[in-house]
Write an enzyme that holds these catalytic residues in place. Structure first.
Site, short mmCIF file in Angstrom:
data_model
loop_
_atom_site.label_atom_id
_atom_site.label_comp_id
_atom_site.label_asym_id
_atom_site.label_seq_id
_atom_site.Cartn_x
_atom_site.Cartn_y
_atom_site.Cartn_z
N GLU A 26 44.61 -46.75 11.69
CA GLU A 26 45.37 -45.80 12.50
C GLU A 26 44.49 -45.10 13.54
O GLU A 26 44.87 -44.03 14.00
CB GLU A 26 46.04 -44.78 11.59
CG GLU A 26 45.03 -43.91 10.90
CD GLU A 26 45.63 -42.95 9.90
OE1 GLU A 26 46.71 -43.22 9.38
OE2 GLU A 26 44.98 -41.93 9.63
N ASP A 29 44.58 -40.76 -0.32
CA ASP A 29 43.83 -40.28 0.84
C ASP A 29 42.98 -39.08 0.42
O ASP A 29 41.85 -39.24 -0.04
CB ASP A 29 44.77 -39.95 2.01
CG ASP A 29 44.01 -39.57 3.27
OD1 ASP A 29 42.79 -39.82 3.33
OD2 ASP A 29 44.61 -39.00 4.22
N LYS A 73 37.74 -43.19 5.29
CA LYS A 73 37.43 -42.30 6.41
C LYS A 73 36.01 -41.79 6.28
O LYS A 73 35.63 -41.30 5.22
CB LYS A 73 38.33 -41.05 6.39
CG LYS A 73 39.78 -41.30 6.60
CD LYS A 73 40.58 -40.01 6.57
CE LYS A 73 42.05 -40.38 6.58
NZ LYS A 73 42.95 -39.25 6.45
N GLU A 130 51.67 -42.16 1.62
CA GLU A 130 50.29 -41.67 1.57
C GLU A 130 50.23 -40.30 0.91
O GLU A 130 50.95 -39.38 1.31
CB GLU A 130 49.76 -41.62 3.01
CG GLU A 130 48.33 -41.22 3.13
CD GLU A 130 47.82 -41.39 4.57
OE1 GLU A 130 48.49 -42.07 5.38
OE2 GLU A 130 46.75 -40.84 4.88
C1 MUC Z 1 45.67 -37.74 7.24
O1 MUC Z 1 45.95 -37.15 6.23
O2 MUC Z 1 45.85 -38.94 7.25
C2 MUC Z 1 45.25 -38.66 10.10
C3 MUC Z 1 46.26 -38.99 10.88
C4 MUC Z 1 47.07 -37.89 10.99
O3 MUC Z 1 48.08 -37.81 11.64
O4 MUC Z 1 46.60 -36.92 10.21
C5 MUC Z 1 45.36 -37.30 9.73
C6 MUC Z 1 45.06 -36.94 8.35
MG MG Z 2 46.61 -38.81 5.09
#
Ligand code: MUC
Ligand code: MG
Length: 389
Positions: free
Chosen positions: A342, A264, A288, A239
């Site tokens: 998640e 992301d 998101k 990611e």
């Molecule tokens: C992200 O960058 O994904 C989401 C889960 C996590 O642990 O941090 C966030 C941000």
């Molecule tokens: Mg992320």
């Protein structure tokens, strides 16, 4: 028309009147997490939210939450800025408007304020909650209906201590909550991170799904050097390894990587989604509300990705059950959420912000039932975690 039936049909004008936005309150909430959560660019022991409560002319209230991680470090919004912009610009643009006109509300908020997507998403989900409660239907019914009611769930390991992370992963498996994991990289040097990942991979059952989130922490050169090692360690997805504004470099890295790359922080708007997909900056996109600003925009971003053949992942920003349930209602209406979600926020908080919480069972998180978002905020906990000025 049958008069008995006609009496049950709410006319559009009635709905617009009933759902007129009368008042909105906002509060900063700081909810303690069960351990330190570390990312390449921040570390938190409390998760920050701006909680909004919308009251309609019919007396119905709706709840929403804007999430941010460690101040303006994961992205540009902090709780202080969100609250200030909600109170001074976004709420005045919405007062007197029908909450049921969600797309109009988004347009009005966009005119009043550039970006500020997490703040806007808090209001958007509150309008959705209040409208759906007015109609006595679950929020997803206003978004096209649920095509799935539970999602494969991913837990994030982010203490930076390999031993603790192994213990935590085993605990999540034994509770039946999570058996897929995302590990945060990029806050130590890559060699240290790789050792940590190796220890985790060795300790967990063979075949455990492990995703790595670098949170923009590596350069293109570091990606060229270390992504093959992540591949050797069996990582299934990487990611946002590169800075959000380096879409071209992400595309070059994605072309050479044997593991799919996920966009992301690089994709907030529909235009960024189009550019990222057109440039093939990743084969997967994380959805998101804090990035897209509303449930409808999230669905537009999803549609752009789907049209480009880019897979979808249900991302989070450690939302409580309030924000997480809004995401689940939106995700439920998608034909496919290839990578599951998640939304582990409710379980990383020492105490969730709602009475009912979300249901985690059989390694899946379940869509809440009931009208609106289907959750009931806990007033005592909200008071306890509210920032006292
Ligand atoms: C992200 O960058 O994904 C989401 C889960 C996590 O642990 O941090 C966030 C941000
Ligand atoms: Mg992320």
């Amino acid at each position: 028309m049958n008069t008995a039936l006609a009496s049950h049909i709410l006319q559009p004008a009635d709905l617009a009147l009933a759902t007129r936005i009368r008042a909105v309150t906002s509060r900063i909430i700081e909810a303690p997490t069960r351990r330190k959560h570390k990312l390449s660019n921040t570390s938190i022991a409390h998760q920050g939210y701006v909680l909004v409560q919308v009251t309609l002319d019919n007396g119905v209230t709706g709840w929403g939450e804007g999430s941010t991680l460690g101040g303006p470090r994961w992205a540009e919004e902090s709780v202080e800025a969100m609250k200030a912009n909600i109170d001074a610009y976004l709420v005045p643009a919405l007062i007197g408007q029908p909450a049921c006109d969600l797309e109009t509300a988004t347009t009005l908020m966009d005119r009043a304020c550039k970006r500020n997507f997490s703040a806007k998403s808090a209001l958007d989900m509150a309008l959705l909650d209040a409208t759906a409660k007015t109609l006595g239907v679950p929020a997803h019914a206003l978004l096209g209906g649920a095509q799935q009611t539970s999602f494969s769930a991913i837990w994030a390991l982010a203490s930076g201590d390999a031993g603790q992370e192994v213990e935590e992963a085993r605990e999540m498996i034994s509770k039946g909550w999570f058996n897929r994991f995302k590990i945060k990289l990029g806050f130590a040097d890559p060699a240290t991170d790789l050792n940590r990942l190796g220890a985790l991979q060795k300790a967990l059952p063979a075949g455990t799904d492990i995703i790595a989130d670098v949170n923009q922490g590596w350069s293109e050169g570091e990606c060229i050097r270390y992504l093959p090692k992540l591949s050797d360690l069996g990582v299934s997805l990487i990611e946002q390894p590169l800075p959000a504004d380096q879409m071209g470099a992400m595309a070059r890295v994605a072309r050479r990587s044997s593991i799919p790359i996920m966009m992301d922080e690089g994709v907030f708007t529909t235009t960024e989604a189009f550019d990222g997909c057109a440039q093939a900056a990743g084969a997967v996109l994380s959805l998101k509300l804090c990035k897209h600003g509303s449930v409808h925009r999230l669905k537009q971003v999803a549609a752009i990705a789907q049209a480009a053949g880019v897979d979808l992942y249900g991302g989070c920003l450690l939302e409580s059950s309030i924000g997480a349930s809004a995401h689940l209602h939106a995700f439920a209406t998608l034909p496919k959420l290839h990578w599951g979600t998640e939304h582990f926020g409710p379980k990383i908080l020492i105490e969730d912000l709602t009475r009912d919480g979300l249901r985690y069972e059989n390694f899946r998180v379940h869509l809440p039932t009931g009208p609106g978002l289907g959750i009931t905020p806990d007033p005592e906990r909200l008071d306890r975690f509210a920032r006292k000025d």
